[in-house]
Enzyme design. Structure first.
Site, PDB file in Angstrom:
ATOM      1  N   TYR A 187      22.886  35.623  88.021  1.00  0.00           N
ATOM      2  CA  TYR A 187      21.658  34.943  88.729  1.00  0.00           C
ATOM      3  C   TYR A 187      21.657  35.813  90.050  1.00  0.00           C
ATOM      4  CZ  TYR A 187      17.914  32.077  89.551  1.00  0.00           C
ATOM      5  OH  TYR A 187      16.631  31.462  89.718  1.00  0.00           O
ATOM      6  N   ARG A 237       6.123  34.902  92.449  1.00  0.00           N
ATOM      7  CA  ARG A 237       6.970  35.022  93.627  1.00  0.00           C
ATOM      8  C   ARG A 237       8.475  35.005  93.302  1.00  0.00           C
ATOM      9  NH1 ARG A 237      10.088  30.888  96.537  1.00  0.00           N
ATOM     10  NH2 ARG A 237      11.020  32.085  95.000  1.00  0.00           N
ATOM     11  N   LYS A 261      18.422  31.262  84.965  1.00  0.00           N
ATOM     12  CA  LYS A 261      18.474  29.965  85.520  1.00  0.00           C
ATOM     13  C   LYS A 261      19.049  28.954  84.273  1.00  0.00           C
ATOM     14  CE  LYS A 261      16.897  27.673  89.174  1.00  0.00           C
ATOM     15  NZ  LYS A 261      16.419  27.874  90.446  1.00  0.00           N
ATOM     16  N   GLU A 318       9.247  27.333  88.412  1.00  0.00           N
ATOM     17  CA  GLU A 318      10.293  28.209  89.091  1.00  0.00           C
ATOM     18  C   GLU A 318       9.556  29.576  89.405  1.00  0.00           C
ATOM     19  OE1 GLU A 318      13.323  27.780  89.583  1.00  0.00           O
ATOM     20  OE2 GLU A 318      13.957  29.746  90.287  1.00  0.00           O
ATOM     21  N   ASP A 319       9.549  29.878  90.709  1.00  0.00           N
ATOM     22  CA  ASP A 319       9.216  31.028  91.417  1.00  0.00           C
ATOM     23  C   ASP A 319       7.508  31.110  91.129  1.00  0.00           C
ATOM     24  OD1 ASP A 319      11.471  31.471  92.303  1.00  0.00           O
ATOM     25  OD2 ASP A 319      12.145  33.349  91.182  1.00  0.00           O
ATOM     26  N   ASP A 373      12.182  23.423  91.558  1.00  0.00           N
ATOM     27  CA  ASP A 373      13.417  23.692  92.247  1.00  0.00           C
ATOM     28  C   ASP A 373      13.307  24.346  93.616  1.00  0.00           C
ATOM     29  OD1 ASP A 373      16.433  23.488  92.262  1.00  0.00           O
ATOM     30  OD2 ASP A 373      16.381  25.702  92.074  1.00  0.00           O
ATOM     31  N   ASP A 374      12.439  25.496  93.725  1.00  0.00           N
ATOM     32  CA  ASP A 374      12.273  26.187  95.049  1.00  0.00           C
ATOM     33  C   ASP A 374      11.862  25.085  96.036  1.00  0.00           C
ATOM     34  OD1 ASP A 374      12.565  28.729  93.630  1.00  0.00           O
ATOM     35  OD2 ASP A 374      10.587  28.243  92.903  1.00  0.00           O
ATOM     36  N   ASN A 389      17.430  34.850 100.991  1.00  0.00           N
ATOM     37  CA  ASN A 389      17.906  35.734 100.039  1.00  0.00           C
ATOM     38  C   ASN A 389      17.156  37.142  99.766  1.00  0.00           C
ATOM     39  OD1 ASN A 389      19.915  33.845  99.246  1.00  0.00           O
ATOM     40  ND2 ASN A 389      18.313  32.676  98.004  1.00  0.00           N
TER      41      ASN A 389
HETATM   42  P1  NAD Z   1       7.599  31.098 100.819  1.00  0.00           P
HETATM   43  O1  NAD Z   1       6.799  32.315 100.692  1.00  0.00           O
HETATM   44  O2  NAD Z   1       6.929  29.705 100.129  1.00  0.00           O
HETATM   45  O3  NAD Z   1       7.466  30.756 102.193  1.00  0.00           O
HETATM   46  C1  NAD Z   1       7.905  31.713 103.390  1.00  0.00           C
HETATM   47  C2  NAD Z   1       7.430  31.325 104.670  1.00  0.00           C
HETATM   48  O4  NAD Z   1       7.939  32.282 105.813  1.00  0.00           O
HETATM   49  C3  NAD Z   1       6.057  31.331 104.910  1.00  0.00           C
HETATM   50  O5  NAD Z   1       5.820  29.937 105.339  1.00  0.00           O
HETATM   51  C4  NAD Z   1       5.789  32.319 105.843  1.00  0.00           C
HETATM   52  O6  NAD Z   1       4.543  32.118 106.580  1.00  0.00           O
HETATM   53  C5  NAD Z   1       6.788  32.376 106.470  1.00  0.00           C
HETATM   54  N1  NAD Z   1       7.224  33.708 107.277  1.00  0.00           N
HETATM   55  C6  NAD Z   1       7.009  35.011 106.779  1.00  0.00           C
HETATM   56  N2  NAD Z   1       7.231  35.807 107.512  1.00  0.00           N
HETATM   57  C7  NAD Z   1       7.733  35.101 108.799  1.00  0.00           C
HETATM   58  C8  NAD Z   1       7.945  35.474 110.179  1.00  0.00           C
HETATM   59  N3  NAD Z   1       7.873  36.685 110.472  1.00  0.00           N
HETATM   60  N4  NAD Z   1       8.278  34.618 110.855  1.00  0.00           N
HETATM   61  C9  NAD Z   1       8.193  33.327 110.671  1.00  0.00           C
HETATM   62  N5  NAD Z   1       7.839  32.906 109.423  1.00  0.00           N
HETATM   63  C10 NAD Z   1       7.650  33.899 108.562  1.00  0.00           C
HETATM   64  O7  NAD Z   1       9.013  31.530 100.217  1.00  0.00           O
HETATM   65  P2  NAD Z   1      10.295  30.255 100.063  1.00  0.00           P
HETATM   66  O8  NAD Z   1      10.133  29.868  98.674  1.00  0.00           O
HETATM   67  O9  NAD Z   1       9.975  29.150 100.850  1.00  0.00           O
HETATM   68  O10 NAD Z   1      11.261  30.969 100.300  1.00  0.00           O
HETATM   69  C11 NAD Z   1      11.774  31.635 101.610  1.00  0.00           C
HETATM   70  C12 NAD Z   1      13.171  32.298 101.666  1.00  0.00           C
HETATM   71  O11 NAD Z   1      14.062  31.203 101.432  1.00  0.00           O
HETATM   72  C13 NAD Z   1      13.428  33.441 100.735  1.00  0.00           C
HETATM   73  O12 NAD Z   1      14.179  34.427 101.060  1.00  0.00           O
HETATM   74  C14 NAD Z   1      14.303  32.698  99.504  1.00  0.00           C
HETATM   75  O13 NAD Z   1      15.095  33.582  99.111  1.00  0.00           O
HETATM   76  C15 NAD Z   1      15.076  31.522 100.375  1.00  0.00           C
HETATM   77  N6  NAD Z   1      15.627  30.526  99.781  1.00  0.00           N
HETATM   78  C16 NAD Z   1      16.534  30.190  99.675  1.00  0.00           C
HETATM   79  C17 NAD Z   1      17.392  29.119  99.218  1.00  0.00           C
HETATM   80  C18 NAD Z   1      18.603  28.662  99.103  1.00  0.00           C
HETATM   81  O14 NAD Z   1      19.417  29.405  99.853  1.00  0.00           O
HETATM   82  N7  NAD Z   1      19.114  27.888  98.271  1.00  0.00           N
HETATM   83  C19 NAD Z   1      16.443  28.387  98.188  1.00  0.00           C
HETATM   84  C20 NAD Z   1      15.184  28.766  98.067  1.00  0.00           C
HETATM   85  C21 NAD Z   1      14.709  29.625  98.918  1.00  0.00           C
END
Ligand code: NAD
Length: 575
Positions: free
Chosen positions: A125, A178, A196, A267-268, A290-291, A432
Site C-alpha cells: 500500500y 485523486r 486497500k 476511495e480516492d 475513508d479519505d 503523503n
Molecule cells: P484534497 O485535495 O481534498 O485537499 C487538499 C487541500 O489542500 C485543499 O483544500 C487545498 O485547497 C489545500 N491546499 C493545496 N495547496 C495548499 C497550500 N499551498 N496551502 C494551503 N492549502 C493548500 O486532498 P485530501 O484528501 O484532503 O488530502 C490531502 C493530503 O492529506 C494528501 O497529501 C494526503 O496524502 C493526506 N492524507 C493523509 C492521511 C493520513 O495520514 N492518514 C489520510 C488522508 C489524506
C-alpha cells in the site's frame, strides 16, 4: 488405478500459529472443497496451495504430476517468499512480486503479509502502491477486480454478476481522479482498491473471497495517460455532471441488488465528488468514504493519545489545519462531534477549528468558498492572514495539522512559533507520501527542543534528540478502516455513521500504552493490527446495536464472535 503415496512425501501439519485467536479445531476440516480440480485449481488463487497440496489431495484432485514432488508446508513456502522479496532491490520490484503472489496463492500471500506486516504494508500500500498505480499499464500482468465504464450504462448489474464470487461483503470503489497525492490516474488507479482490500483482509480479517475491488472508469483528464499507447483505461476525457451522476447512481443501485450485504467504500474520488457522494448516499446505503471519515478517525485517536501526554482535554485544543479538503474537513467535523460529546456547543466546537486553503485563511470575508468549507468560515478581527505563519501568530493554535499535500510547509519559523506558544505543541504532518510531509520528525523534534508531539501520514524513522528516543507515530488509516469494516460486516449494519468512527478512535487510543506514550508514539505498533481491528470492530458493533442498525441478533459473546470471524491465512484440507 490408485497411486500409492511415496514414503518421503509426508503430509505436513498446516501452521496454526496466531497470536490472539485460538485455533478453532485440530481436526481436518474437509468442508472447503474448492469445486475445481487439476490445472484449474492451481490457477485459482483463492484455493491454490501450490506445493503445499498433500499427496492425498494431489491424488484426489487430479494434481499428480502437475507439481514438483516434495510437499511443502505453508511456513516453508512463506520463508521462500519473504527471502525472495528481500532480495529485490527496489520497493517497486517487491510490490510486483507480492502482487504476482496474490494472483497465484492468496493464503500464502496473507500469511506473508500478516507475519511481516510492518515490512510489507508500505510495499503493498502507501507509499509504493502510488508508483504501482502510475506504472499500472506498463507493469500489467493479470486483471484483478471489476472495471465499469459508460459503455456498460444500462447493464451494470450484469457486469457485477460477472464477478465469480457471490458473497461479497466489502467493495472498495474508485474513479481514479485523486489517487493518493498523485492526481488523476484514471483506470490505473485500480491498484488502490486492490491494495486497500488486501489490508481489509490482512489487518481486519475480512475473508479475501468476500472482497471486491472496482474501478469506475469514467475517463481521465491526464494528458500523459491519454497519449500513452499502453494505457489500459478508456482513452477519453472524463464524463461529468449528470452523465457521471447517473452512472454512479446505477452502479450504487446495482450493488444493492447483486451484493445486498456489501459495505461500499468510496476511495480516492476528487473532493468535489467525494463530499457530494457521501452526503447523497450515507443515509441511504451502507457506505463511507475513508479519505474523509477514516482519516478523521485515526487523527482523532492521535489527538486523544496526545491529550494523555499533555493532560489537556480535547476541548482545550485550538486546531489550525493547513489544507481544507477531504482529510481536513473530515477531521474537523469528527473533532467537532467529539468536542460536543465533551460538553461544547456546536458553535463553540467549530470556533476551535480553523482552516487554511491554497488561497488563504478560510474565513467569513471569503466569497469563493466551496460548500464543505462554509461551516468553518469564521468571523475574526485579525486583519488579513496571508500565510500559515501569520495564521499561527493570529490564531495561536495548540495543534497544527498538515493535510494540504504540500511539502515542507511547516517551516522553521512556524515550528518555533508553535513551540513558543505551547509547552507541548501538537504537530501532525499528515500529507503523503513522505516527500510531501509538511515537516520531518527530526525538524519537529529538534526545532521545538524536543517538546513537539508529532505524528505523520507516512512513516518516519525513530529519532534521538539530546539522548531521548522519539518514536514518531504514523497516522495510518489502516488502523481504522479494517476494524470498522469488520464490525459493520459482523453485525450486517445497515449504515456507517460518524459515531462509529468516533468510537473507533476511542478504541484505538485506548490501545496505546504508557510505554508508547513515553516515546512520543501516539498509536500502538502495527504488529498488533489484527487485535486492534478486532477491538475496533467490537466498538463499532456496539454502536450498531445501540442505534438499531444491526441486522443480525446480538451474539452472547460479541468479542469472541468477532475474533472467530477473522479470516486466518491457513490452508484448509480439501480431502
Ligand atoms: P484534497 O485535495 O481534498 O485537499 C487538499 C487541500 O489542500 C485543499 O483544500 C487545498 O485547497 C489545500 N491546499 C493545496 N495547496 C495548499 C497550500 N499551498 N496551502 C494551503 N492549502 C493548500 O486532498 P485530501 O484528501 O484532503 O488530502 C490531502 C493530503 O492529506 C494528501 O497529501 C494526503 O496524502 C493526506 N492524507 C493523509 C492521511 C493520513 O495520514 N492518514 C489520510 C488522508 C489524506
Amino acid at each position: 488405478m490408485t497411486t500409492k503415496s511415496p514414503k518421503r512425501a509426508s503430509t505436513p501439519v498446516p501452521s496454526h500459529a496466531n497470536g490472539f485467536v485460538a485455533s478453532r479445531s485440530a481436526k481436518a476440516d474437509t468442508s472447503h472443497h474448492p469445486g475445481r480440480t487439476g490445472i484449474d485449481l492451481l490457477h485459482d488463487p483463492l484455493y491454490n496451495k501450490g506445493t503445499a497440496f498433500t499427496y492425498k489431495e494431489r491424488q484426489k484432485l487430479g494434481l499428480l504430476g502437475l507439481l514438483p514432488p516434495r510437499v511443502s508446508t505453508l511456513k516453508a513456502q512463506a520463508t521462500r517468499v519473504i527471502a525472495n522479496v528481500r532480495k529485490r532491490v527496489t520497493d517497486l520490484e517487491k510490490y510486483v512480486d507480492m502482487l504476482s503472489l496474490l494472483d497465484r496463492n492468496e493464503t500464502l500471500y496473507y500469511r506473508v503479509v500478516t507475519d511481516n506486516i510492518e515490512e510489507i504494508m508500505p510495499l503493498i500500500y502507501t507509499p509504493t502502491v502510488g508508483k504501482g498505480c502510475q506504472l499500472y499499464a506498463h507493469l500489467f500482468r493479470r486483471s484483478r477486480g471489476l472495471f465499469i465504464t459508460k459503455y456498460e450504462k444500462g447493464h451494470i448489474k450484469e457486469v457485477l454478476q460477472n464477478w465469480p464470487r457471490k458473497d461479497v461483503r466489502v467493495i472498495v470503489v474508485t474513479d481514479g481522479q485523486r489517487i493518493l497525492g498523485l492526481g488523476d490516474l484514471g483506470a490505473s488507479g485500480m491498484g488502490i482498491p486492490v491494495g486497500k482490500l488486501a489490508l481489509y483482509t490482512a489487518c481486519g480479517g475480512i475473508p479475501p473471497g468476500q472482497t471486491l475491488p472496482i474501478t469506475l472508469d469514467v475517463g481521465t483528464n491526464n494528458p500523459a495517460l491519454l497519449e500513452d499507447p499502453l494505457y489500459l483505461g478508456l482513452p477519453e476525457k472524463r464524463i461529468e455532471g449528470k452523465e457521471y451522476d447517473d452512472l454512479v447512481q446505477e452502479f450504487v443501485e446495482a450493488v444493492q441488488e447483486v451484493f445486498p450485504k456489501a459495505l461500499l467504500q468510496f476511495e480516492d474520488f476528487a473532493n468535489h465528488n467525494a463530499f457530494r457522494l457521501l452526503e447523497k448516499y450515507r443515509d441511504e446505503i451502507c457506505t463511507f468514504n475513508d479519505d474523509i471519515q477514516g482519516t478523521a478517525s485515526v487523527t482523532l485517536a492521535g489527538l486523544y493519545s496526545a491529550g494523555r501526554i499533555t493532560k489537556r482535554k480535547l476541548t482545550d485544543e485550538v486546531i489550525l489545519f493547513h489544507g481544507a479538503g477531504e482529510a481536513a474537513i473530515g477531521i474537523g467535523d469528527l473533532v467537532v462531534g467529539a468536542m460536543m460529546a465533551e460538553g461544547l456547543t456546536k458553535e463553540q466546537a467549530k470556533a476551535r477549528c480553523w482552516f487554511m486553503d491554497s488561497k488563504s485563511l478560510v474565513d467569513a470575508s471569503r466569497t469563493d468558498l466551496q460548500h464543505h468549507k462554509l461551516p468553518y468560515a469564521h468571523k475574526h478581527n485579525h486583519g488579513p492572514v496571508p500565510n500559515l505563519l501569520a495564521a499561527v501568530k493570529a490564531i495561536k493554535p495548540t495543534a497544527l495539522i498538515g493535510v494540504s499535500g504540500m511539502a515542507q510547509q511547516f517551516t522553521k519559523e512556524i515550528i518555533e512559533e508553535m513551540a513558543r506558544l505551547n509547552k507541548r505543541p501538537l504537530i501532525f504532518a499528515l500529507s503523503n507520501p513522505t516527500s510531501n510531509a509538511e515537516c520531518s520528525a527530526e525538524q519537529a523534534y529538534s526545532l521545538s527542543d524536543g517538546r513537539a508531539i508529532f505524528c505523520s501520514g507516512s512513516p518516519f524513522p525513530t529519532y534521538v534528540y539530546k539522548g531521548q528516543t522519539f518514536v514518531p507515530g504514523q497516522g495510518n488509516n489502516a488502523y481504522i478502516f479494517p476494524g470498522v469494516g469488520l464490525g459493520v460486516v459482523a453485525v450486517g449494519s445497515k449504515r456507517v455513521t460518524d459515531e462509529m468512527f468516533a468510537e473507533a478512535a476511542r478504541a484505538l487510543a485506548l490501545l496505546v500504552t504508557e510505554e508508547d506514550l513515553k516515546q512520543g508514539a501516539l498509536f500502538p505498533p502495527l504488529t498488533k493490527i489484527r487485535e486492534i481491528s478486532a477491538r475496533i470492530a467490537e466498538a463499532v458493533a456496539e454502536v450498531c446495536y445501540k442505534r438499531k442498525l444491526a441486522t443480525v441478533p446480538r451474539p452472547k459473546d460479541l468479542r469472541k464472535t468477532i475474533l472467530d470471524m477473522q479470516y486466518q491465512p491457513e490452508y484448509k484440507e480439501y480431502v
